[in-house]
Design a protein around this motif. Structure first.
Motif, PDB file in Angstrom:
ATOM      1  N   LEU A  14      54.122 -24.859 -28.479  1.00 33.71           N
ATOM      2  CA  LEU A  14      54.645 -26.620 -29.098  1.00 33.71           C
ATOM      3  C   LEU A  14      55.686 -27.239 -27.863  1.00 33.71           C
ATOM      4  O   LEU A  14      55.646 -28.566 -27.236  1.00 33.71           O
ATOM      5  CB  LEU A  14      55.087 -26.397 -30.383  1.00 33.71           C
ATOM      6  CG  LEU A  14      54.037 -26.285 -31.458  1.00 33.71           C
ATOM      7  CD1 LEU A  14      55.215 -26.746 -32.706  1.00 33.71           C
ATOM      8  CD2 LEU A  14      53.283 -27.861 -31.530  1.00 33.71           C
ATOM      9  N   ASN A  15      56.427 -26.440 -27.575  1.00 38.75           N
ATOM     10  CA  ASN A  15      57.078 -26.855 -26.696  1.00 38.75           C
ATOM     11  C   ASN A  15      56.853 -26.398 -24.714  1.00 38.75           C
ATOM     12  O   ASN A  15      57.578 -28.028 -24.828  1.00 38.75           O
ATOM     13  CB  ASN A  15      59.002 -25.768 -26.503  1.00 38.75           C
ATOM     14  CG  ASN A  15      59.733 -25.649 -27.576  1.00 38.75           C
ATOM     15  OD1 ASN A  15      59.593 -26.439 -28.240  1.00 38.75           O
ATOM     16  ND2 ASN A  15      60.197 -24.808 -27.829  1.00 38.75           N
ATOM     17  N   LEU A  16      55.952 -25.913 -24.718  1.00 37.88           N
ATOM     18  CA  LEU A  16      55.068 -26.497 -23.847  1.00 37.88           C
ATOM     19  C   LEU A  16      54.421 -27.489 -23.505  1.00 37.88           C
ATOM     20  O   LEU A  16      53.965 -28.307 -22.737  1.00 37.88           O
ATOM     21  CB  LEU A  16      54.094 -24.688 -23.173  1.00 37.88           C
ATOM     22  CG  LEU A  16      55.085 -23.440 -22.679  1.00 37.88           C
ATOM     23  CD1 LEU A  16      54.058 -22.431 -23.184  1.00 37.88           C
ATOM     24  CD2 LEU A  16      55.606 -23.698 -21.985  1.00 37.88           C
ATOM     25  N   ALA A  17      53.329 -27.723 -24.928  1.00 34.83           N
ATOM     26  CA  ALA A  17      52.414 -28.548 -24.811  1.00 34.83           C
ATOM     27  C   ALA A  17      53.520 -29.563 -24.185  1.00 34.83           C
ATOM     28  O   ALA A  17      53.569 -31.026 -23.763  1.00 34.83           O
ATOM     29  CB  ALA A  17      52.156 -28.509 -26.456  1.00 34.83           C
ATOM     30  N   ARG A  18      54.645 -30.191 -24.788  1.00 36.01           N
ATOM     31  CA  ARG A  18      55.652 -31.339 -24.994  1.00 36.01           C
ATOM     32  C   ARG A  18      56.034 -31.471 -23.743  1.00 36.01           C
ATOM     33  O   ARG A  18      55.547 -32.524 -22.690  1.00 36.01           O
ATOM     34  CB  ARG A  18      56.849 -31.032 -25.895  1.00 36.01           C
ATOM     35  CG  ARG A  18      58.017 -32.483 -25.884  1.00 36.01           C
ATOM     36  CD  ARG A  18      59.283 -32.141 -27.300  1.00 36.01           C
ATOM     37  NE  ARG A  18      58.209 -31.745 -28.629  1.00 36.01           N
ATOM     38  CZ  ARG A  18      58.979 -30.618 -28.889  1.00 36.01           C
ATOM     39  NH1 ARG A  18      59.520 -29.795 -27.945  1.00 36.01           N
ATOM     40  NH2 ARG A  18      58.560 -30.589 -29.802  1.00 36.01           N
TER      41      ARG A  18
END
Length: 110
Positions: free
Chosen positions: A84-88
């Motif tokens: 999720l952090n990478l997607a953000r």
């Protein structure tokens, strides 16, 4: 480090088990989308992913593209916080695939 396994749970439900990393994702993995052809509604549970990096996000994006092109509804659940952090960071957190609730029964398209 553990390998990458995609486990068929039946009825279009799959669990990804192991690492979603550069060392476990190869050309064969990227080209093996056969499991995505088994149903018109696919749910991929990522709760068993032990480690991930940007290669994992790239693979998820390829799955999204493939299912969109083949009119298959794709839903991810239990997305690891690291993904999720990478997607953000890359702006993908704004797509329905990353914003829907993990246990939501609804399917979303990109």
């Amino acid at each position: 480090m553990s390998g990458l396994n995609i486990i068929d749970q039946g009825a279009g439900n799959f669990i990804v088990d192991g690492d979603l990393t550069f060392s476990t994702i190869d050309k064969k993995t990227v080209k093996s989308f056969g499991f995505l052809k088994t149903a018109k509604h696919i749910t991929i549970d990522l709760s068993e992913v032990t480690s991930t990096d940007s290669a994992g996000l790239a693979l998820m994006i390829e799955w999204i593209k493939y299912t969109r092109d083949h009119k298959i509804q794709l839903h991810f659940k239990n997305i690891p916080k690291q993904l999720l952090n990478l997607a953000r960071l890359s702006g993908f957190d704004k797509t329905n695939h990353f914003t829907s609730q993990p246990d939501s029964p609804e399917f979303t398209d990109l």
